[in-house]
Scaffold this motif. Sequence first.
Motif, PDB file in Angstrom:
ATOM      1  N   CYS A   1      42.235  49.029  36.902  1.00  0.00           N
ATOM      2  CA  CYS A   1      41.922  47.990  37.896  1.00  0.00           C
ATOM      3  C   CYS A   1      42.219  46.605  37.339  1.00  0.00           C
ATOM      4  O   CYS A   1      42.760  45.739  38.038  1.00  0.00           O
ATOM      5  N   ALA A   2      41.873  46.376  36.085  1.00  0.00           N
ATOM      6  CA  ALA A   2      42.179  45.087  35.464  1.00  0.00           C
ATOM      7  C   ALA A   2      43.685  44.864  35.395  1.00  0.00           C
ATOM      8  O   ALA A   2      44.178  43.751  35.650  1.00  0.00           O
ATOM      9  N   ALA A   3      44.426  45.932  35.054  1.00  0.00           N
ATOM     10  CA  ALA A   3      45.886  45.814  34.966  1.00  0.00           C
ATOM     11  C   ALA A   3      46.507  45.500  36.322  1.00  0.00           C
ATOM     12  O   ALA A   3      47.366  44.623  36.445  1.00  0.00           O
ATOM     13  N   CYS A   4      46.069  46.197  37.372  1.00  0.00           N
ATOM     14  CA  CYS A   4      46.647  45.993  38.704  1.00  0.00           C
ATOM     15  C   CYS A   4      46.284  44.631  39.276  1.00  0.00           C
ATOM     16  O   CYS A   4      47.124  43.951  39.878  1.00  0.00           O
ATOM     17  N   LEU A   5      45.054  44.209  39.082  1.00  0.00           N
ATOM     18  CA  LEU A   5      44.649  42.897  39.591  1.00  0.00           C
ATOM     19  C   LEU A   5      45.370  41.773  38.856  1.00  0.00           C
ATOM     20  O   LEU A   5      45.773  40.770  39.462  1.00  0.00           O
ATOM     21  N   SER A   6      45.567  41.934  37.555  1.00  0.00           N
ATOM     22  CA  SER A   6      46.314  40.933  36.793  1.00  0.00           C
ATOM     23  C   SER A   6      47.773  40.894  37.224  1.00  0.00           C
ATOM     24  O   SER A   6      48.382  39.825  37.325  1.00  0.00           O
ATOM     25  N   ALA A   7      48.353  42.079  37.496  1.00  0.00           N
ATOM     26  CA  ALA A   7      49.730  42.131  37.974  1.00  0.00           C
ATOM     27  C   ALA A   7      49.857  41.450  39.333  1.00  0.00           C
ATOM     28  O   ALA A   7      50.838  40.752  39.603  1.00  0.00           O
TER      29      ALA A   7
END
Length: 213
Positions: free
Chosen positions: A171-177
Amino acid sequence: MENIFSEMPEIEALLGSFTFIPALIVVIVGIALAFWGTRLFKICITLVGTVFFGIIGADVVAPLLFEAIGDAALEMPFSIAAVIGFVFAALGYLLSYKLYKFAIFLFGGAIGYFLGNTVAPMLAENLEGEFFTSEMFPIIVSVVCAILVGIITLFVFKFLYILSTSFSGMCAACLSASVAIAPGMVSLVIFGILGIVLSIVAMVFQYKHTEDM
């Protein structure tokens, strides 16, 4: 609703200020945590145990041994501290790598002990008999709860750890992307949903490719 939408330009401006490099770092770390969280956990535990024991050996044990068997007026050679530090580092590596399950058991056992210590007085108030009002009763309850919760923790730790690392990392990776590629509320929602879906994929991957913890 009007107040909510009126604040959206400010939110989008805040998201747009998030630079590409920090977002890329979060994406990489998040994906690594989501798919290889349990392996990273073992590596971190082993590394911390090795470094910690090495420092204890070189800075604490070596001076004490040198002072006990040598001349207190002489300065301890660096080689002695290095050798003892290396020996303790190897010991720390073995303990942290092989006995980390014991540490997990102690963690759960500590929670169980305090839980039992809290529940015991409540049980004593609702039970009749000298045994339930004795000093041994809360101790026995606390120890039994510590053992039971410690054992349960060993069984559920792997699932809970994989669940938390998969969802938090992905979730952190997708939101940052989302913030780095296309800042905006719509993109944030889309990537958020994508993060949840990929989190499930990462959790299944971790669970199939991870040895028992």
